[in-house]
Structure formats: structure tokens, C-alpha cells
Design a protein around this motif. Structure first.
Motif, short mmCIF file in Angstrom:
data_model
loop_
_atom_site.label_atom_id
_atom_site.label_comp_id
_atom_site.label_asym_id
_atom_site.label_seq_id
_atom_site.Cartn_x
_atom_site.Cartn_y
_atom_site.Cartn_z
N PHE A 49 -9.30 -6.54 -1.09
CA PHE A 49 -9.99 -6.58 0.20
C PHE A 49 -11.49 -6.73 0.02
O PHE A 49 -12.13 -7.56 0.67
CB PHE A 49 -9.67 -5.30 0.98
CG PHE A 49 -10.33 -5.23 2.34
CD1 PHE A 49 -9.64 -5.63 3.48
CD2 PHE A 49 -11.63 -4.76 2.48
CE1 PHE A 49 -10.25 -5.57 4.73
CE2 PHE A 49 -12.23 -4.71 3.72
CZ PHE A 49 -11.54 -5.11 4.85
N GLU A 50 -12.06 -5.93 -0.88
CA GLU A 50 -13.51 -5.98 -1.10
C GLU A 50 -13.93 -7.32 -1.67
O GLU A 50 -14.97 -7.88 -1.28
CB GLU A 50 -13.93 -4.85 -2.04
CG GLU A 50 -15.42 -4.78 -2.33
CD GLU A 50 -16.26 -4.46 -1.10
OE1 GLU A 50 -17.49 -4.56 -1.20
OE2 GLU A 50 -15.69 -4.14 -0.04
N GLU B 172 -5.19 -3.03 -3.60
CA GLU B 172 -5.42 -3.57 -2.26
C GLU B 172 -6.90 -3.45 -1.88
O GLU B 172 -7.48 -4.38 -1.31
CB GLU B 172 -4.56 -2.83 -1.24
CG GLU B 172 -4.61 -3.40 0.17
CD GLU B 172 -3.67 -2.67 1.10
OE1 GLU B 172 -3.04 -3.31 1.94
OE2 GLU B 172 -3.56 -1.42 0.98
N HIS B 173 -7.51 -2.33 -2.19
CA HIS B 173 -8.93 -2.14 -1.89
C HIS B 173 -9.80 -3.10 -2.69
O HIS B 173 -10.78 -3.66 -2.16
CB HIS B 173 -9.34 -0.69 -2.18
CG HIS B 173 -9.03 0.25 -1.06
ND1 HIS B 173 -10.00 0.94 -0.37
CD2 HIS B 173 -7.85 0.59 -0.49
CE1 HIS B 173 -9.44 1.68 0.57
NE2 HIS B 173 -8.13 1.48 0.52
N ILE C 159 -2.56 0.84 -3.51
CA ILE C 159 -3.70 1.07 -2.62
C ILE C 159 -5.00 0.70 -3.32
O ILE C 159 -5.89 0.06 -2.73
CB ILE C 159 -3.74 2.54 -2.15
CG1 ILE C 159 -2.55 2.81 -1.22
CG2 ILE C 159 -5.05 2.85 -1.43
CD1 ILE C 159 -2.39 4.26 -0.83
N VAL C 160 -5.13 1.08 -4.59
CA VAL C 160 -6.35 0.75 -5.33
C VAL C 160 -6.52 -0.75 -5.48
O VAL C 160 -7.60 -1.30 -5.26
CB VAL C 160 -6.33 1.44 -6.72
CG1 VAL C 160 -7.51 0.97 -7.56
CG2 VAL C 160 -6.37 2.94 -6.57
N GLY D 32 0.80 -1.22 0.00
CA GLY D 32 0.00 0.00 0.00
C GLY D 32 0.83 1.27 0.00
O GLY D 32 0.40 2.31 0.49
#
Length: 223
Positions: free
Chosen positions: A73-74, A69-70, A66-67, A60
Motif C-alpha cells: 500500500f505504501e 499489505e502495508h 498485514i505487514v 490481511g
């Protein structure tokens, strides 16, 4: 063991499939891949060998990471949350309460444990991440569980002395610490769970019925 470990070839392929979907920012694609894999290998193996390593791999540090990773995660969140759910029917809590430690924002481990319990035909009461200690005490008085599993992701939230104090306040309640945040040794009567399979085994050992006699009654602390 609840499930056999995934062979190296299957793990490598799973990492590629999930990573490609996440890099495409396709959270639904991540969830779809995970739902296919979990039917073959089970939740504990999928969590320990695919989800956790992939989530840990992303640092991240950059905007692109970060994108991704999101999205990852989702996708993991959705996949775990829908697995073995039946619309209009929920499994009884079975005397097990799950929650995240106070100020702990991460809750995927709780979803993984809840999904693994559904896989075994058992339910739980999952109150999600960041539950204050006073609220956890209130929840015990209200729900009267036989076991509490408290998730901590980082040492900042894994306050071992607080969990031990909580366990001593309810001596007939099994209190478990799960997640990598519990780096300090947990003193009796609190117990640390090292893997998802360990957590499932501990929860399955809890009698599924409810017995209010083991809870010490008194005024419920809302402060």
C-alpha cells in the motif's frame, strides 16, 4: 482508450517484481518498480492490471499478510503521488475536485486518478479520503469546480442516495461516483465511473477554466 492494455507477459512480470518488493517490506522498491512500469504503460493500465489486482489479492488475515499489505500500500501510494510531479510547480485544478466519501478511509483510487490526470497535463484538487458531506458542500462553494469525483471503496460508504442528493443540490455540477463501493444504481443526475480510464475521460471533458456562475451562492454550511 487513453493507453493500450498491458500484454499478459508484461502483467505477469510486473506482478512478480512488485510482489517481491512488497514481501521484502521494501515500499521504496515497490514505488521504484511502479514508476518504471508507468512510463511504459501509463497510469490507467498500471492501476487496473497491476495495482488493483495485487492489493485485492492480500486478504490481511495473518500478521505476515498485514505487514506485506502495508508495504505494498505504501509503495503504491508513494509511486502514484510522486509521478509527474514537479517541485515548486503544480498544475491548475482544472475545475475538477476529487474526494473520498464520508467515512471512506481508502484513498489510493484518488491518487491514481490524480496521477493519470497529471499524465495528461491536467491538474485537480484532491481533498483525500473521508470527507464529510457537509465539508464537500463547503468545498464546492469555496473551490467552485465544474466536476466532483467521489471515491467509495466499500458499500458501507457508497451511499447512492446521498450522492444523488448532492448532485441535485448543484444541478450544473457534474457529480461522479468512482470506485467499487457504489453497488446501487446511481440515479440522475449522478453518474458512475466504471474504470480509471472512464474517470480520466470524464475529467478531461471538463473545461479547464473556472466559471463561478454555475454555483448557487448562499451561506456556506459548516455544520
Amino acid at each position: 482508450m487513453l493507453t493500450d492494455p498491458m500484454p499478459a507477459e508484461a502483467v505477469e512480470m510486473a506482478h512478480k517484481q512488485v510482489s517481491l518488493a512488497a514481501e521484502d517490506l521494501d515500499a521504496n522498491g515497490v514505488a521504484s518498480v511502479l514508476l518504471e512500469l508507468v512510463e511504459a504503460w501509463g497510469v490507467p493500465a498500471l492501476w487496473e492490471q497491476v495495482c488493483r489486482p495485487l492489493l485485492a489479492r492480500l486478504s490481511g488475515r495473518t500478521a505476515a499478510e498485514i505487514v506485506v499489505e502495508h508495504a505494498l500500500f505504501e509503495g503504491v501510494r508513494v509511486g502514484l503521488d510522486v509521478y509527474r510531479r514537479e517541485p515548486g510547480r503544480s498544475l491548475p485544478a482544472g475545475g475538477v475536485l476529487l474526494a473520498g466519501a464520508e467515512k471512506e478511509a481508502h484513498g489510493l483510487g484518488l491518487l491514481a486518478l490524480a496521477a493519470a490526470l497529471r499524465e495528461q497535463g491536467r491538474g485537480c484538487l484532491n481533498l483525500g479520503p473521508a470527507l464529510p458531506w457537509s465539508s464537500l458542500t463547503s468545498a464546492v462553494y469555496r473551490a467552485r469546480p465544474h466536476a466532483v469525483v467521489l471515491w467509495s471503496q466499500t458499500p458501507l460508504t457508497g451511499r447512492a442516495y446521498r450522492l444523488v442528493r448532492f448532485a441535485r443540490d448543484f444541478p450544473c455540477l457534474r457529480a461522479y461516483g468512482a470506485g467499487p463501493g457504489w453497488i446501487e444504481p446511481l440515479g440522475d443526475p449522478a453518474i458512475r465511473l466504471g474504470t480509471l480510464a472512464d474517470a480520466v475521460t470524464a475529467c478531461l471533458a471538463v473545461a479547464p477554466g473556472r466559471d463561478a456562475d454555475h454555483i448557487r451562492y448562499g451561506s456556506v454550511p459548516y455544520r
